[in-house]
Design a protein around this motif. Structure first.
Motif, PDB file in Angstrom:
ATOM      1  N   ALA A  50      -8.042  -4.504   5.517  1.00 46.62           N
ATOM      2  CA  ALA A  50      -9.311  -4.952   5.314  1.00 46.62           C
ATOM      3  C   ALA A  50     -10.159  -4.266   4.147  1.00 46.62           C
ATOM      4  O   ALA A  50     -11.502  -3.692   4.587  1.00 46.62           O
ATOM      5  CB  ALA A  50      -9.693  -5.065   6.790  1.00 46.62           C
ATOM      6  N   GLY A  51      -9.919  -3.730   3.299  1.00 46.16           N
ATOM      7  CA  GLY A  51     -10.460  -3.125   2.237  1.00 46.16           C
ATOM      8  C   GLY A  51     -10.113  -3.381   1.618  1.00 46.16           C
ATOM      9  O   GLY A  51      -9.773  -4.842   0.750  1.00 46.16           O
ATOM     10  N   THR A  52     -11.456  -3.697   0.076  1.00 42.48           N
ATOM     11  CA  THR A  52     -12.222  -3.625  -1.100  1.00 42.48           C
ATOM     12  C   THR A  52     -11.917  -2.768  -1.698  1.00 42.48           C
ATOM     13  O   THR A  52     -12.406  -1.913  -1.232  1.00 42.48           O
ATOM     14  CB  THR A  52     -13.640  -4.551  -0.323  1.00 42.48           C
ATOM     15  OG1 THR A  52     -13.672  -5.738   0.111  1.00 42.48           O
ATOM     16  CG2 THR A  52     -14.086  -5.220  -2.090  1.00 42.48           C
ATOM     17  N   VAL A  85      -5.448  -0.256  -2.282  1.00 44.98           N
ATOM     18  CA  VAL A  85      -6.511  -1.301  -0.951  1.00 44.98           C
ATOM     19  C   VAL A  85      -5.748  -1.575   0.560  1.00 44.98           C
ATOM     20  O   VAL A  85      -4.336  -2.835   0.482  1.00 44.98           O
ATOM     21  CB  VAL A  85      -6.525  -2.704  -1.704  1.00 44.98           C
ATOM     22  CG1 VAL A  85      -7.556  -3.376  -0.666  1.00 44.98           C
ATOM     23  CG2 VAL A  85      -6.418  -2.906  -2.925  1.00 44.98           C
ATOM     24  N   TYR A  89     -13.596  -7.118  -8.368  1.00 44.62           N
ATOM     25  CA  TYR A  89     -13.193  -6.601  -6.828  1.00 44.62           C
ATOM     26  C   TYR A  89     -11.520  -7.400  -5.960  1.00 44.62           C
ATOM     27  O   TYR A  89     -11.864  -8.586  -5.792  1.00 44.62           O
ATOM     28  CB  TYR A  89     -14.823  -7.409  -5.883  1.00 44.62           C
ATOM     29  CG  TYR A  89     -16.082  -6.067  -6.606  1.00 44.62           C
ATOM     30  CD1 TYR A  89     -16.190  -5.252  -5.807  1.00 44.62           C
ATOM     31  CD2 TYR A  89     -16.057  -7.199  -7.684  1.00 44.62           C
ATOM     32  CE1 TYR A  89     -17.672  -4.798  -6.205  1.00 44.62           C
ATOM     33  CE2 TYR A  89     -18.070  -6.456  -7.806  1.00 44.62           C
ATOM     34  CZ  TYR A  89     -18.680  -5.822  -7.362  1.00 44.62           C
ATOM     35  OH  TYR A  89     -18.944  -4.597  -7.951  1.00 44.62           O
ATOM     36  N   CYS A  90     -11.380  -6.536  -5.659  1.00 48.06           N
ATOM     37  CA  CYS A  90     -10.131  -7.083  -4.847  1.00 48.06           C
ATOM     38  C   CYS A  90     -10.225  -6.604  -3.170  1.00 48.06           C
ATOM     39  O   CYS A  90      -9.860  -5.344  -2.411  1.00 48.06           O
ATOM     40  CB  CYS A  90      -9.182  -6.456  -5.547  1.00 48.06           C
ATOM     41  SG  CYS A  90      -8.963  -6.961  -7.309  1.00 48.06           S
ATOM     42  N   HIS A  91     -10.103  -7.891  -2.579  1.00 49.23           N
ATOM     43  CA  HIS A  91     -10.037  -7.609  -1.257  1.00 49.23           C
ATOM     44  C   HIS A  91      -9.079  -8.078  -0.673  1.00 49.23           C
ATOM     45  O   HIS A  91      -8.180  -8.781  -0.793  1.00 49.23           O
ATOM     46  CB  HIS A  91     -10.847  -8.295  -0.630  1.00 49.23           C
ATOM     47  CG  HIS A  91     -10.985  -8.791   0.813  1.00 49.23           C
ATOM     48  ND1 HIS A  91     -11.591  -7.362   1.970  1.00 49.23           N
ATOM     49  CD2 HIS A  91     -10.622  -9.570   1.780  1.00 49.23           C
ATOM     50  CE1 HIS A  91     -11.393  -7.832   2.696  1.00 49.23           C
ATOM     51  NE2 HIS A  91     -10.490  -9.162   3.538  1.00 49.23           N
ATOM     52  N   ASN A  92      -8.274  -6.696   0.498  1.00 44.81           N
ATOM     53  CA  ASN A  92      -6.663  -7.085   0.831  1.00 44.81           C
ATOM     54  C   ASN A  92      -7.149  -7.575   2.281  1.00 44.81           C
ATOM     55  O   ASN A  92      -7.750  -6.625   3.635  1.00 44.81           O
ATOM     56  CB  ASN A  92      -6.240  -5.456   1.252  1.00 44.81           C
ATOM     57  CG  ASN A  92      -4.957  -6.404   1.774  1.00 44.81           C
ATOM     58  OD1 ASN A  92      -4.135  -7.128   2.371  1.00 44.81           O
ATOM     59  ND2 ASN A  92      -4.097  -4.961   1.943  1.00 44.81           N
ATOM     60  N   PRO A  93      -7.147  -8.670   2.420  1.00 37.10           N
ATOM     61  CA  PRO A  93      -7.351  -9.634   4.038  1.00 37.10           C
ATOM     62  C   PRO A  93      -6.210  -8.471   5.272  1.00 37.10           C
ATOM     63  O   PRO A  93      -6.248  -9.640   6.226  1.00 37.10           O
ATOM     64  CB  PRO A  93      -7.715 -10.696   4.239  1.00 37.10           C
ATOM     65  CG  PRO A  93      -6.911 -11.288   2.900  1.00 37.10           C
ATOM     66  CD  PRO A  93      -6.979 -10.304   2.073  1.00 37.10           C
ATOM     67  N   CYS A 100      -8.094 -11.171  -5.370  1.00 35.88           N
ATOM     68  CA  CYS A 100      -8.910 -10.534  -7.016  1.00 35.88           C
ATOM     69  C   CYS A 100      -9.932 -10.779  -7.207  1.00 35.88           C
ATOM     70  O   CYS A 100      -9.954 -12.252  -7.652  1.00 35.88           O
ATOM     71  CB  CYS A 100      -8.410  -9.520  -7.107  1.00 35.88           C
ATOM     72  SG  CYS A 100      -7.776  -8.611  -7.401  1.00 35.88           S
ATOM     73  N   ALA A 107      -3.707  -8.636  -1.987  1.00 39.66           N
ATOM     74  CA  ALA A 107      -4.686  -8.784  -1.940  1.00 39.66           C
ATOM     75  C   ALA A 107      -5.643  -9.444  -3.493  1.00 39.66           C
ATOM     76  O   ALA A 107      -4.946 -10.230  -3.746  1.00 39.66           O
ATOM     77  CB  ALA A 107      -5.250  -7.879  -3.483  1.00 39.66           C
ATOM     78  N   ARG A 159     -12.755  -1.027  -6.164  1.00 34.83           N
ATOM     79  CA  ARG A 159     -14.111  -2.025  -7.142  1.00 34.83           C
ATOM     80  C   ARG A 159     -13.533  -1.208  -8.744  1.00 34.83           C
ATOM     81  O   ARG A 159     -13.545  -0.308  -8.552  1.00 34.83           O
ATOM     82  CB  ARG A 159     -15.730  -1.534  -7.235  1.00 34.83           C
ATOM     83  CG  ARG A 159     -16.217  -2.071  -8.779  1.00 34.83           C
ATOM     84  CD  ARG A 159     -17.648  -2.223  -8.296  1.00 34.83           C
ATOM     85  NE  ARG A 159     -18.387  -2.373  -9.155  1.00 34.83           N
ATOM     86  CZ  ARG A 159     -18.980  -1.937  -9.856  1.00 34.83           C
ATOM     87  NH1 ARG A 159     -18.698  -0.396 -10.593  1.00 34.83           N
ATOM     88  NH2 ARG A 159     -20.318  -2.098 -10.696  1.00 34.83           N
TER      89      ARG A 159
END
Length: 122
Positions: free
Chosen positions: A99-101, A96, A64-68, A52, A50, A103
């Motif tokens: 494709a999730g994010t 996560v 904010y952490c996003h997992n692509p 962040c 992820a 907070r």
């Protein structure tokens, strides 16, 4: 034995600094961390994991952490407070998905010394 008044605060600071765990303040405290910083979790995840983005404003931190990637990760926010009496924050792990994010937030009473995010692949 009577200590001079200038020696006592110096001794207190020295004791405090030597009691910190190794790497607790990497490179010292940044008084102006800027609006956003990108952090990576501990460990070498190569090109996965992820991503962040952390912002610190006063005594509050928001990440904010996003997992692509297609794998699921657990991320956790950690905050070290400036004051010794202030309770540091170790947030609960949050999953996560692909494709999730998420907070993550946390705060100290007086100020933040350092912020980091750890992650673990599920």
């Amino acid at each position: 034995m009577r200590l001079s008044h200038g020696f006592v605060p110096l001794l207190a600071v020295l004791i405090f600094l030597t009691s910190l765990p190794a790497g607790a303040v990497p490179g010292g405290i940044d008084p102006d961390p800027g609006p956003e910083r990108s952090t990576r979790a501990e460990g070498d995840f190569g090109r996965s994991g992820a991503e962040c983005r952390t912002s610190v404003e006063g005594a509050e931190a928001v990440t904010y952490c996003h997992n692509p990637y297609p794998a699921v990760y657990r991320v956790s926010l950690h905050i070290e407070c400036v004051q010794w009496w202030d309770i540091d924050v170790d947030g609960s792990p949050v999953e996560v998905g692909p494709a999730g994010t998420v907070r993550l937030t946390g705060r100290c009473w007086e100020g933040i010394a350092s912020v980091w995010v750890t992650e673990q692949r599920v």
